[in-house]
Design an enzyme around this catalytic site. Sequence first.
Site: not given
Length: 310
Positions: A69, A113, A136
């Site tokens: 990412k 994460q 997200d």
Amino acid sequence: MSIEEYRLKNKRIRDPMSILIDGKKTAQDIKNEIAARVAEIKQAGGKQPHLAAILVGEDGASQTYVGAKVKACEEVGFTSTLVRLAAEVSEEELLQTVEDINQNLDIDGLIVQLPLPAHISVDKVTNRIRPEKDVDGFTPANVGRLTLNWPAYVSATPYGIVELLKRYQIETSGKHCVVIGRSHIVGSPMSILMARNGYPGNATVTLTHSKTKDLATICRMADVLIVAIGKPEFVTADMVKPGAVVIDVGIHRIVDETKKTGFRLIGDVKYDEVAPIASAITPVPGGVGPMTIAALLYNTLQSAEKKVFG
Ligand code: NAD
């Protein structure tokens, strides 16, 4: 209709194989589009989009995902910040880190994460992220907005799939879409997106899960089959209607001594036997996977440009 009859009738099929939905190429196209937009913003004197990621602990797969990412941010001209915290970090300290990023005016998007260590509540941490920075799409605010068909940050994997369906002009209106798996990050939002009034969407959706009875029969009714079950090569040809569009979300690493790395990646679908009967299919690797990162970058750009929450 037999497979051969189907192929003769459907001009989109390049005999003998179905259309390969190329996620790698599509993701690169999207990254190029994002990079071009960032260049425009910078030229106009604007601020570079900025994505922050929090990584807790030393989990190998998580480090790889976060690393990819951060690298993707560099590719498109975003600023990125990676905050690494020890696996023993307290929940309070992690929540404070999220809060600091919430307050940081330079940062447009924040991802934490997953998975997190067992002593930390994922729900608490997710809920602490400001919905405006939740690129997200995991917060209740964004899931609620998605459900209401309001502008929202859509979870990256389902969003990547939507973009593939769109760019390959796959018809979904009035089709029967079967989704296997009801996870919060893939299956559930996918089912909402396919059912909502829009394109892609307007499908009649069946969401299946571990308690579903006679899954194979339901799958054979699918015009669009989206598989996120997390079981290697679970979907076999006898579960697929000839001519169906098959989207494989699964990623599994299996030992393969013929490869230099000693392993190869496979999906939730038995590709070799399903591809010849599908009208279009995503491969693994090179299908849904690369789209997930492109979708995250796109959400971050949307945030920088205040396109979702205004
Ligand atoms: P998950 O384990 O959270 O969910 C799996 C789902 O499958 C559950 O909802 C469960 O009810 C359902 N299920 C289990 N057994 C079943 C059965 N016999 N019949 C019907 N349903 C059944 O998985 P997830 O996080 O949604 O991920 C699914 C797969 O996709 C995994 O392989 C994961 O690695 C992969 N993944 C890939 C990406 C990507 O970017 N390509 C992103 C996320 C997940």
